[in-house]
Write an enzyme that holds these catalytic residues in place. Sequence first.
Site, PDB file in Angstrom:
ATOM      1  N   GLU A  85      69.897  71.044  55.394  1.00 22.86           N
ATOM      2  CA  GLU A  85      69.249  70.899  54.041  1.00 22.86           C
ATOM      3  C   GLU A  85      68.481  69.905  53.861  1.00 22.86           C
ATOM      4  O   GLU A  85      67.673  69.735  52.772  1.00 22.86           O
ATOM      5  CB  GLU A  85      70.089  71.278  52.774  1.00 22.86           C
ATOM      6  N   VAL A  86      69.119  68.659  53.955  1.00 24.31           N
ATOM      7  CA  VAL A  86      68.563  67.287  53.411  1.00 24.31           C
ATOM      8  C   VAL A  86      67.957  66.561  54.823  1.00 24.31           C
ATOM      9  O   VAL A  86      68.402  66.279  55.898  1.00 24.31           O
ATOM     10  CB  VAL A  86      69.679  66.254  53.091  1.00 24.31           C
ATOM     11  N   ASP A 105      80.481  63.555  49.736  1.00 30.20           N
ATOM     12  CA  ASP A 105      79.455  64.844  49.678  1.00 30.20           C
ATOM     13  C   ASP A 105      79.898  65.189  47.977  1.00 30.20           C
ATOM     14  O   ASP A 105      80.970  65.410  47.661  1.00 30.20           O
ATOM     15  CB  ASP A 105      79.981  65.961  50.374  1.00 30.20           C
ATOM     16  N   ILE A 106      78.715  65.752  47.373  1.00 27.65           N
ATOM     17  CA  ILE A 106      78.530  66.111  45.974  1.00 27.65           C
ATOM     18  C   ILE A 106      79.162  67.699  45.873  1.00 27.65           C
ATOM     19  O   ILE A 106      79.750  67.965  44.921  1.00 27.65           O
ATOM     20  CB  ILE A 106      77.284  65.865  45.564  1.00 27.65           C
ATOM     21  N   HIS A 137      78.440  64.571  58.638  1.00 29.52           N
ATOM     22  CA  HIS A 137      79.573  65.098  57.566  1.00 29.52           C
ATOM     23  C   HIS A 137      80.843  64.644  58.495  1.00 29.52           C
ATOM     24  O   HIS A 137      81.203  64.869  59.688  1.00 29.52           O
ATOM     25  CB  HIS A 137      79.412  66.497  57.513  1.00 29.52           C
ATOM     26  N   HIS A 173      72.292  62.894  58.950  1.00 27.48           N
ATOM     27  CA  HIS A 173      73.336  62.426  58.325  1.00 27.48           C
ATOM     28  C   HIS A 173      74.546  63.181  59.178  1.00 27.48           C
ATOM     29  O   HIS A 173      74.545  64.079  59.591  1.00 27.48           O
ATOM     30  CB  HIS A 173      73.684  62.908  56.993  1.00 27.48           C
ATOM     31  N   ASN A 180      74.181  68.780  61.252  1.00 26.61           N
ATOM     32  CA  ASN A 180      73.258  69.838  61.176  1.00 26.61           C
ATOM     33  C   ASN A 180      71.699  69.430  61.664  1.00 26.61           C
ATOM     34  O   ASN A 180      71.232  68.442  61.163  1.00 26.61           O
ATOM     35  CB  ASN A 180      73.358  70.483  59.911  1.00 26.61           C
TER      36      ASN A 180
END
Length: 128
Positions: free
Chosen positions: A105-106, A39-40, A112, A110, A97
């Site tokens: 948000e994306v 993760d960025i 995490h 995905h 999420n």
Amino acid sequence: MVVSGKPPYDESNIFARILRSEIPCNKIFEDDFALAFHDIRPQAPVHALVIPKGPYVSFADFGANAPAELIFGFSRAVAHVAKILGVEETGYRLIANMGWDSHQEVPHYHVHILGGRKLGVMLAPIEP
Ligand code: 5GP
């Protein structure tokens, strides 16, 4: 920007662009089913993202519409990435999420993987 988690799939989302190698990522693992990268904006010493290789907006979309082989392969990949990252012994948390209330948000499904420290309670208490 927070998203609904519902189709249609937006081909221009940031993870779609990472999958197409248009944007770089710090890759951890890749196979036919999944791509995993750091993760960025990490929120723990270990904070990886695992994304399926397919146009799914959220868990709801993936669980309902992905072929069984991809669901199986993706699940295996998540477990494998946690092992690669060395958190299988100490433990880790998976977060996926979906939609408004989760603050997704994306709009590409995905998971995490968070670990490398004590993560505390699952959810922050609600402010009075
Ligand atoms: P969400 O809230 O959708 O579950 O989480 C999206 C995650 O993607 C966030 O933790 C955010 O830091 C991460 N992220 C957003 N853009 C990028 C990017 O361009 N590269 C990487 N590696 N992570 C990103």
